[in-house]
Every structure is written in structure tokens, then in C-alpha cells.
Design an enzyme around this catalytic site. Structure first.
Site, PDB file in Angstrom:
ATOM      1  CE  LYS A   1     -13.680  -4.289   1.972  1.00 61.61           C
ATOM      2  NZ  LYS A   1     -12.457  -3.799   2.606  1.00 61.61           N
TER       3      LYS A   1
ATOM      4  CE  LYS B   1      -4.312  -1.803   1.781  1.00 64.22           C
ATOM      5  NZ  LYS B   1      -5.324  -1.781   2.814  1.00 64.22           N
TER       6      LYS B   1
ATOM      7  CE  LYS C   1      -6.596  -8.385  -1.377  1.00 63.11           C
ATOM      8  NZ  LYS C   1      -6.544  -7.817  -0.030  1.00 63.11           N
TER       9      LYS C   1
HETATM   10  P1  TYM Z   1     -10.587  -6.229   4.442  1.00 62.81           P
HETATM   11  O1  TYM Z   1     -11.604  -5.184   4.716  1.00 62.81           O
HETATM   12  O2  TYM Z   1      -9.567  -5.978   3.407  1.00 62.81           O
HETATM   13  O3  TYM Z   1     -11.304  -7.578   4.051  1.00 62.81           O
HETATM   14  C1  TYM Z   1     -12.321  -8.143   4.844  1.00 62.81           C
HETATM   15  C2  TYM Z   1     -12.223  -9.647   4.867  1.00 62.81           C
HETATM   16  O4  TYM Z   1     -12.328 -10.186   3.545  1.00 62.81           O
HETATM   17  C3  TYM Z   1     -11.218 -11.022   3.265  1.00 62.81           C
HETATM   18  N1  TYM Z   1     -10.865 -10.870   1.847  1.00 62.81           N
HETATM   19  C4  TYM Z   1     -10.823 -11.869   0.960  1.00 62.81           C
HETATM   20  N2  TYM Z   1     -11.024 -13.185   1.090  1.00 62.81           N
HETATM   21  C5  TYM Z   1     -10.895 -13.945  -0.022  1.00 62.81           C
HETATM   22  N3  TYM Z   1     -10.562 -13.445  -1.242  1.00 62.81           N
HETATM   23  C6  TYM Z   1     -10.347 -12.128  -1.418  1.00 62.81           C
HETATM   24  N4  TYM Z   1     -10.018 -11.636  -2.601  1.00 62.81           N
HETATM   25  C7  TYM Z   1     -10.468 -11.273  -0.275  1.00 62.81           C
HETATM   26  N5  TYM Z   1     -10.328  -9.937  -0.097  1.00 62.81           N
HETATM   27  C8  TYM Z   1     -10.573  -9.714   1.210  1.00 62.81           C
HETATM   28  C9  TYM Z   1     -10.102 -10.507   4.163  1.00 62.81           C
HETATM   29  O5  TYM Z   1      -9.133 -11.508   4.399  1.00 62.81           O
HETATM   30  C10 TYM Z   1     -10.873 -10.138   5.414  1.00 62.81           C
HETATM   31  O6  TYM Z   1     -11.092 -11.276   6.219  1.00 62.81           O
HETATM   32  N6  TYM Z   1      -7.319  -5.899   8.157  1.00 62.81           N
HETATM   33  C11 TYM Z   1      -8.634  -6.391   7.808  1.00 62.81           C
HETATM   34  C12 TYM Z   1      -9.736  -5.821   8.652  1.00 62.81           C
HETATM   35  C13 TYM Z   1      -9.582  -5.994  10.121  1.00 62.81           C
HETATM   36  C14 TYM Z   1      -9.743  -7.182  10.861  1.00 62.81           C
HETATM   37  C15 TYM Z   1      -9.558  -6.817  12.228  1.00 62.81           C
HETATM   38  C16 TYM Z   1      -9.986  -8.491  10.491  1.00 62.81           C
HETATM   39  C17 TYM Z   1      -9.333  -4.997  11.023  1.00 62.81           C
HETATM   40  N7  TYM Z   1      -9.329  -5.493  12.285  1.00 62.81           N
HETATM   41  C18 TYM Z   1      -9.641  -7.773  13.247  1.00 62.81           C
HETATM   42  C19 TYM Z   1     -10.066  -9.438  11.522  1.00 62.81           C
HETATM   43  C20 TYM Z   1      -9.890  -9.080  12.858  1.00 62.81           C
HETATM   44  C21 TYM Z   1      -8.915  -6.011   6.373  1.00 62.81           C
HETATM   45  O7  TYM Z   1      -8.349  -5.121   5.830  1.00 62.81           O
HETATM   46  O8  TYM Z   1      -9.898  -6.693   5.808  1.00 62.81           O
END
Ligand code: TYM
Length: 344
Positions: free
Chosen positions: A206, A120, A203
Site C-alpha cells: 500500500k 526501506k 509484494k
Molecule cells: P502493514 O501495514 O504493512 O500490513 C498490514 C497487514 O497486511 C499484511 N500484508 C499482506 N498480506 C498478504 N499479501 C500482501 N501483499 C500483504 N501486504 C501486507 C501484513 O503482513 C500485515 O499483517 N508491521 C506491521 C504493522 C504492525 C503490526 C504490529 C502487526 C505494527 N505492530 C503488531 C501485528 C502486530 C505492518 O507494517 O503491516
């Protein structure tokens, strides 16, 4: 040191999604689908992690709208607010406070090693990369550790952040005495890393969207979702089999989508497509299954969002429940770290 947690409590999960764009089928298959299943096995906390969404440049009005939208999508995807606690991260100040406390026991080297930070940061001008982006995984650790989560259901891209959370919890427990539960990652066997439809080498995301054919969003109308699948980048072959070959990543991704949505075994899926005439047949079936997956989610979403105050009310109830658990952990952390208790 004394035992810190109630001995008989239920196992807990905590997870979250950033309100930083439109939720994709990757978010659903990697995370939300598991949450809906596991809420019956664990005491569950699901938060909309709005404080994480401000670590890169963003628009305040969009953040506010997306925060509600993401909360409504949690429910539309099957999270039941009667058994799970759904809340907004910034409504619980303990997240920010614990993040600060943990920042002070996190070696900088751990943060510079994070691949998501490197990726990023590389996409921005070096001088505009925020300190928040570097400290992002510490806030994530605070989210998880505040609730003493035993397991964290996430997609594969969060594996490294989970590892850091575990290291940090261990370090804290070592420095100050047993305080935090060491959480386990819970990564689904299928659908943990859905790839972009317009470029299967990356990947599906969003927030980093390379073209209008990058991702299928949970709120895409059926014709749009179908068009995106029919246009998915594949190769010039015909064979429909799972494969690790990077040349065949596009077809493999479509098969993984099918696998994660139907729950069928790989053998059964390959047998099913053995008589297909080509990738067109595969795409058509993936699109059909996808539309059938999205249809009930969208119907529930539209129903739930007819009345904005309903979602806001649920978030207030969720925050009230979350606050109790979070504050209990924070009190313990403050005591362990040697802060003078404020007289009340
Ligand atoms: P974020 O918002 O990027 O994504 C949310 C969840 O979706 C999963 N994910 C995917 N799984 C499969 N294929 C994909 N292409 C894909 N893109 C996203 C992510 O693995 C995630 O589970 N850092 C985290 C948010 C967060 C969090 C937490 C998660 C903040 N605090 C505490 C768990 C526990 C994030 O950016 O997710």
C-alpha cells in the site's frame, strides 16, 4: 519468580495495520479476513498503528485522515467492536514507553538484520533514514507484548518481525523473570503473500506503489478493480495451474487470489480452470470474485463513515479497554526492571 498472568484468561490475539496508504486486497487476505474469523475464538485487540507510519517521511494531514479510514475499514471488513477492541496505537502511551524499555534490551545487530529495514532504508538517502525505522520492530514487539498476545494474525512479510518479538520476549523473561507471553505467528495458508499485479516479482504494497496497476484497493470501484485484474502481468503461456516457477508468478498470483477469496482447494480450482480458453478467462473470474468480495466491504464502509463521530466514539471506547490491559503489563515491566514506584 511468581506467576505473572491470571491463570484462566482467554487466549488473546493482537494485530495492526499502518495507516500509510490505501488498504489493498493483500492486507485483507493476509490479515483482516483472518481477524474477522479469529475474533470469535480469541479475545482480540486490533490497533491502527499510527506510530509506525511516521518512521518514513509522511504528511500529517494524510496520517490523520488515514487513521480514521483504516479504523472504519477494520469494521467494514467484519471486525465487530462489540467483541473486539479496536483502537489507535498512539492513544495508548504505554506503547511508546514499552518500546523505549525494550529498546534498551534489544541488541542492535538484531535490528540491522531485519530485511524490511534494509529494503526501506535502501530506498532513502542514507543520511535521512530515521532511527525510528531501525527501531520499528521494537515498537511492534511492544504492541504485541503489552497485550500478552498468544497469537498474531499477519501476512507472510511480518514473519521476521514476529521472530524478533519472540526472541525479545524470551530475552526479557530470562533477564528479569517471567513477564511476557511468547506469541505465535498466525499466517493464513492462502493469501499470505499477494504479489503486485504490475510486477509479480514483488509484494503488493500500500505504501510502495510502482504504477496505477500495482494493487487493487479495498475502496476501488468495481470497474477500476476489474481493469487492474485484466491488465495484470502474466506470461505468454496458457496453462492455468499453481506453480513455483518465477516465470509463472503472475498467473500463480491470480490463482492464489482466487484461492484466498473463495476458500476452494487447489485441486478444485485447477479442475475448474482446466477447460478455460486462456488467461483472459481466469482474469475475468478473478475479477468477478474480487468485486463480489469488495462490494459488501465498501457498502459497510460508506454506511459507517457517514457519521465521523461514530468511529471516533468507538475508538475512544476501544482505547479505554486497551489502556487497562496495556497499563497492567507496563506496571509489571516497570517493577521487574527496577523502577522506583511513583508515590500517588
Ligand atoms: P502493514 O501495514 O504493512 O500490513 C498490514 C497487514 O497486511 C499484511 N500484508 C499482506 N498480506 C498478504 N499479501 C500482501 N501483499 C500483504 N501486504 C501486507 C501484513 O503482513 C500485515 O499483517 N508491521 C506491521 C504493522 C504492525 C503490526 C504490529 C502487526 C505494527 N505492530 C503488531 C501485528 C502486530 C505492518 O507494517 O503491516
Amino acid at each position: 519468580m511468581s506467576e505473572t498472568r491470571p491463570p484462566q484468561r482467554n487466549k488473546r490475539v493482537l494485530s495492526g495495520v499502518q495507516p500509510s496508504g490505501n488498504l489493498t486486497i493483500g492486507n485483507y487476505l493476509g490479515a483482516l479476513k483472518q481477524w474477522a474469523r479469529e475474533q470469535h475464538n480469541y479475545e482480540s485487540f486490533f490497533c491502527v498503528v499510527d506510530l509506525h507510519a511516521i518512521t518514513v517521511p509522511y504528511d500529517p494531514a494524510t496520517l490523520r485522515a488515514k487513521t480514521r479510514e483504516v479504523a472504519a475499514l477494520y469494521l467494514a471488513c467484519g471486525i465487530d467492536p462489540a467483541i473486539s477492541t479496536v483502537f489507535v496505537q498512539s492513544h495508548i502511551p504505554a506503547h511508546s514507553e514499552l518500546a523505549w524499555l525494550l529498546n534498551c534490551v534489544t541488541p542492535l545487530g538484531w535490528l540491522y538484520r531485519m530485511t524490511q529495514f534494509k529494503d526501506k532504508a535502501a530506498k532513502q538517502q542514507a543520511e535521512s533514514v530515521s532511527a525510528g525505522l531501525l527501531n520499528y520492530p521494537v515498537l511492534m514487539a511492544a504492541d504485541i507484548l503489552l497485550y500478552q498476545a498468544d497469537a498474531v494474525p499477519v501476512g507472510d512479510d511480518q514473519r521476521q518481525h514476529l521472530e524478533l518479538t519472540r526472541d525479545l520476549a524470551q530475552r526479557f523473561n530470562h533477564l528479569f523473570g517471567e513477564t511476557f507471553t511468547i506469541p505465535e505467528p498466525m499466517i493464513p495458508p492462502a493469501g499470505a503473500r499477494i504479489r503486485a499485479l504490475d510486477d509479480p516479482t514483488v509484494k503488493m504494497s500500500k505504501s510502495e506503489v510502482s504504477s496505477e496497476y500495482h494493487a487493487v484497493y479495498l475502496l476501488d470501484p468495481p470497474d477500476k478493480a476489474r481493469k487492474k485484474i485484466m491488465r495484470a502481468v502474466t506470461d505468454s503461456g496458457r496453462e492455468i495451474r499453481f506453480s513455483d516457477d518465477p516465470e509463472r508468478a503472475g498467473v500463480n498470483n491470480l490463482l492464489e487470489l482466487y484461492e484466498a477469496m473463495t476458500g476452494e482447494t487447489r485441486e478444485a480450482i485447477e479442475a475448474h480452470f482446466a477447460t478455460a480458453r486462456g488467461y483472459g478467462d481466469l482474469k475475468k473470474e478473478v475479477a468477478d470474485v474480487l468485486i463480489a468480495t469488495l462490494e459488501p466491504i465498501q457498502a459497510r464502509y460508506h454506511e459507517l463513515t457517514r457519521d465521523v463521530s461514530y468511529i471516533d466514539g468507538l475508538l475512544a471506547e476501544g482505547a479505554a479497554r486497551a489502556r487497562v490491559v496495556a497499563n497492567a503489563t507496563l506496571d509489571l515491566v516497570r517493577e521487574r526492571m527496577g523502577f522506583l514506584k511513583a508515590r500517588t
